[in-house]
Design an enzyme around this catalytic site. Structure first.
Site, short mmCIF file in Angstrom:
data_model
loop_
_atom_site.label_atom_id
_atom_site.label_comp_id
_atom_site.label_asym_id
_atom_site.label_seq_id
_atom_site.Cartn_x
_atom_site.Cartn_y
_atom_site.Cartn_z
N ASN A 129 82.73 2.34 18.14
CA ASN A 129 82.48 1.28 19.02
C ASN A 129 82.85 1.75 20.29
O ASN A 129 83.96 2.12 20.87
CB ASN A 129 83.43 0.15 18.63
N LYS B 171 82.65 0.43 23.33
CA LYS B 171 83.18 -0.50 24.06
C LYS B 171 82.23 -0.20 25.53
O LYS B 171 81.05 0.34 25.61
CB LYS B 171 84.31 -0.45 24.42
N HIS C 234 83.96 -9.25 17.61
CA HIS C 234 84.97 -8.09 18.00
C HIS C 234 86.08 -8.93 18.74
O HIS C 234 85.91 -9.90 19.35
CB HIS C 234 84.51 -7.39 18.83
N GLU D 194 87.74 -8.45 21.31
CA GLU D 194 87.63 -8.55 22.59
C GLU D 194 86.68 -9.68 23.26
O GLU D 194 86.54 -10.37 24.13
CB GLU D 194 87.21 -7.19 23.35
N GLU E 238 90.15 -5.71 11.82
CA GLU E 238 90.68 -5.21 12.92
C GLU E 238 91.74 -6.04 13.51
O GLU E 238 91.75 -7.06 14.14
CB GLU E 238 89.61 -4.94 13.97
N GLY F 39 93.36 -0.29 20.16
CA GLY F 39 93.48 0.44 21.40
C GLY F 39 94.92 0.51 21.79
O GLY F 39 95.31 0.91 23.05
N SER G 190 92.96 1.82 16.14
CA SER G 190 93.73 3.20 16.47
C SER G 190 93.37 3.97 15.15
O SER G 190 94.37 5.07 14.79
CB SER G 190 95.24 2.87 16.64
C1 PEP Z 1 87.77 -1.26 18.02
O1 PEP Z 1 87.47 -1.52 19.43
O2 PEP Z 1 86.88 -1.77 17.42
C2 PEP Z 1 88.79 -0.38 17.83
C3 PEP Z 1 89.14 -0.11 16.72
O3 PEP Z 1 89.45 0.47 18.81
P1 PEP Z 1 90.31 1.65 18.67
O4 PEP Z 1 90.00 2.49 17.68
O5 PEP Z 1 90.55 2.30 20.02
O6 PEP Z 1 91.79 1.12 18.55
#
Ligand code: PEP
Length: 246
Positions: free
Chosen positions: A12, A14, A98, A100, A169, A175, A211
């Site tokens: 992803n 972003k 997601h 966000e 998630e 992040g 992460s």
């Molecule tokens: C994401 O945005 O779906 C995500 C898992 O980000 P990160 O791997 O940076 O934590």
């Protein structure tokens, strides 16, 4: 692996990238040897770069998709992008819900389900993202929150859900550099699996996101109900993303 589900590692991006950086990243992904484990790779890129991803990855084993899709088919919805538009760029995937989008754009559980339905109507696989906040986890609410988030999605019926992917998630792990332990993730994945079984769609892929790095991917993927990863930051660095899939 104790099941027959194909592992899937999805990036992803972003709101990152530009034409020059993307060209290098996509070329490196395309050149990578296929993972010996047969893990599939995919990238979800910003809308303006779908044409670039389609061109760069065409004919490769790596598929591509979008980070969102409108719940509407067409019309006066300024700024929205429909499933049919994504099909014009041969998208296979669309992330929906997601964290966000949920937290920064107020997306509700029902809207997320409507987006999943709209994607399916166009033959695009929705990747339905769910996850609890740190406060919710600390209050012992993780599974209850995910159950609530999934309810309108599961209400779409078994035939629809069988064509989806779910991504767990935890918001506190996205992040932040703080990954759920394999056991913490597995506990929630097992609860999601049970809900999917009850809904008649027990064998779909459930990805973990938050992460994920090359250093923690193998221990997460060793868990029985973790079928791959949704990867944010590490998907922007070709060697890191390739190492996770490997
Ligand atoms: C994401 O945005 O779906 C995500 C898992 O980000 P990160 O791997 O940076 O934590």
């Amino acid at each position: 692996m104790s099941n027959t589900r194909t592992r899937l590692v999805m990036g992803n991006w972003k709101m990152h990238g530009n034409l020059g950086q993307n060209a290098k990243l996509l070329a490196s992904l395309r050149a990578a040897p296929r993972s010996a484990s047969g893990t599939l790779m995919a990238v979800c890129v910003p809308f303006p770069y779908l044409a670039q991803a389609a061109e760069a990855l065409k004919g490769s084993a790596i598929s591509w998709g979008a980070q969102d899709v409108s719940a509407q088919a067409q019309g006066a919805f300024t700024g929205e992008v429909s499933g049919a538009m994504l099909v014009d760029f041969s998208c296979r995937w669309a992330l929906v819900g997601h964290s966000e989008r949920r937290s920064l754009h107020g997306e509700t559980d029902q809207l997320v389900a409507d987006k999943a339905k709209a994607a399916l109507a166009c033959g695009i696989t929705p990747v339905v993202c769910v996850g609890e906040s740190l406060a919710e986890r600390d209050a012992g609410q993780a599974v209850a929150v995910i159950t609530r988030q999934l309810a309108p999605v599961l209400a779409l019926g078994a035939e629809a859900v069988k064509k989806m992917v779910v991504a767990y998630e935890p918001v506190w792990a996205i992040g932040t550099g703080r990954t759920a332990s394999p056991e913490q993730a597995q506990e929630v994945h097992a609860a999601i699996r049970a809900a999917l079984v009850a809904a008649g769609a027990g064998n779909i892929q459930i990805l973990y996101g938050g992460s994920v790095k090359a250093s923690n991917a193998a221990s997460l993927f060793a868990m029985p109900d973790i079928d791959g990863a949704l990867v944010g930051g590490a998907s922007l660095v070709a060697e890191d993303f390739i190492a996770i899939a490997a």
